[in-house]
Scaffold this motif. Structure first.
Motif, short mmCIF file in Angstrom:
data_model
loop_
_atom_site.label_atom_id
_atom_site.label_comp_id
_atom_site.label_asym_id
_atom_site.label_seq_id
_atom_site.Cartn_x
_atom_site.Cartn_y
_atom_site.Cartn_z
N ILE A 2 -11.32 -6.46 1.06
CA ILE A 2 -10.45 -4.77 0.10
C ILE A 2 -9.02 -5.30 0.73
O ILE A 2 -8.80 -5.30 1.82
CB ILE A 2 -10.91 -3.53 1.45
N PHE A 3 -8.23 -5.25 -0.05
CA PHE A 3 -7.03 -5.15 -0.56
C PHE A 3 -6.67 -4.56 -0.19
O PHE A 3 -6.43 -3.51 -1.71
CB PHE A 3 -7.01 -6.46 -1.56
N ILE A 4 -5.63 -4.01 0.11
CA ILE A 4 -4.07 -3.05 0.60
C ILE A 4 -2.98 -3.07 0.01
O ILE A 4 -2.36 -4.57 0.67
CB ILE A 4 -4.28 -2.22 1.76
N THR A 5 -2.35 -3.04 -1.33
CA THR A 5 -1.25 -3.88 -1.65
C THR A 5 -0.09 -2.32 -1.78
O THR A 5 -0.82 -1.51 -1.34
CB THR A 5 -1.16 -4.29 -2.48
N GLY A 6 1.27 -2.39 -1.37
CA GLY A 6 2.04 -0.96 -1.72
C GLY A 6 3.56 -1.52 -1.01
O GLY A 6 3.91 -3.22 -0.51
N SER A 7 4.53 0.02 -0.79
CA SER A 7 5.87 -0.21 -0.09
C SER A 7 5.50 -0.83 0.89
O SER A 7 4.46 -0.55 2.17
CB SER A 7 6.94 0.64 -0.12
N LEU A 8 5.82 -1.67 1.64
CA LEU A 8 6.59 -1.61 3.61
C LEU A 8 6.00 -0.46 3.94
O LEU A 8 5.27 -0.10 5.37
CB LEU A 8 8.01 -2.18 3.75
N TYR A 9 7.24 0.80 3.73
CA TYR A 9 6.61 2.16 4.20
C TYR A 9 5.01 2.67 4.70
O TYR A 9 4.65 2.78 5.13
CB TYR A 9 7.97 2.89 3.25
N PHE A 10 4.83 2.38 2.72
CA PHE A 10 3.04 2.56 2.87
C PHE A 10 2.36 1.44 3.42
O PHE A 10 1.31 1.96 4.39
CB PHE A 10 2.89 2.28 1.09
N ILE A 11 2.86 0.70 3.54
CA ILE A 11 1.63 -0.61 4.34
C ILE A 11 1.70 -0.10 6.08
O ILE A 11 1.09 -0.28 6.28
CB ILE A 11 1.81 -2.21 4.73
N SER A 12 2.83 0.11 6.06
CA SER A 12 3.23 0.68 7.94
C SER A 12 2.44 1.82 8.39
O SER A 12 1.54 2.23 8.99
CB SER A 12 4.72 0.41 8.19
N GLU A 13 2.17 3.14 6.95
CA GLU A 13 0.89 4.34 7.27
C GLU A 13 0.29 3.51 7.28
O GLU A 13 -1.24 3.93 7.53
CB GLU A 13 0.86 5.01 5.90
N VAL A 14 -0.71 2.69 6.74
CA VAL A 14 -1.64 2.50 6.71
C VAL A 14 -2.21 1.40 7.59
O VAL A 14 -3.63 1.30 8.51
CB VAL A 14 -2.35 1.27 5.05
N ARG A 15 -1.18 0.64 8.00
CA ARG A 15 -1.72 -0.29 9.41
C ARG A 15 -1.73 0.51 10.15
O ARG A 15 -2.65 0.68 11.28
CB ARG A 15 -0.04 -0.96 9.86
N GLN A 16 -0.30 1.46 10.48
CA GLN A 16 -1.57 2.66 11.81
C GLN A 16 -2.37 3.39 11.74
O GLN A 16 -2.93 3.94 12.54
CB GLN A 16 -0.13 3.95 11.32
#
Length: 59
Positions: free
Chosen positions: A40-54
């Protein structure tokens, strides 16, 4: 989103495209449908990826 999905389908009609406005719902659906050998590969802006990571850290 519908326009983007149509553009992708014109590039390669063999790609299965599904749309979901809520990324958490989309992620949960992908996880449920994925096989153990799939990535599963998730991509997006740094802001979005920080949300996903959290989200992934807390769930």
């Amino acid at each position: 989103m519908a326009e983007l999905m149509q553009q992708i389908e014109t590039i390669d009609a063999t790609i299965e495209i599904q749309g979901e406005e809520d990324w958490k719902k989309a992620y949960q659906k992908v996880v449920q449908e994925a096989t153990p050998n799939e990535v599963i590969f998730i991509t997006g802006s740094l802001y979005f990826i920080s949300e996903v990571r959290q989200y992934l850290k807390n769930n």
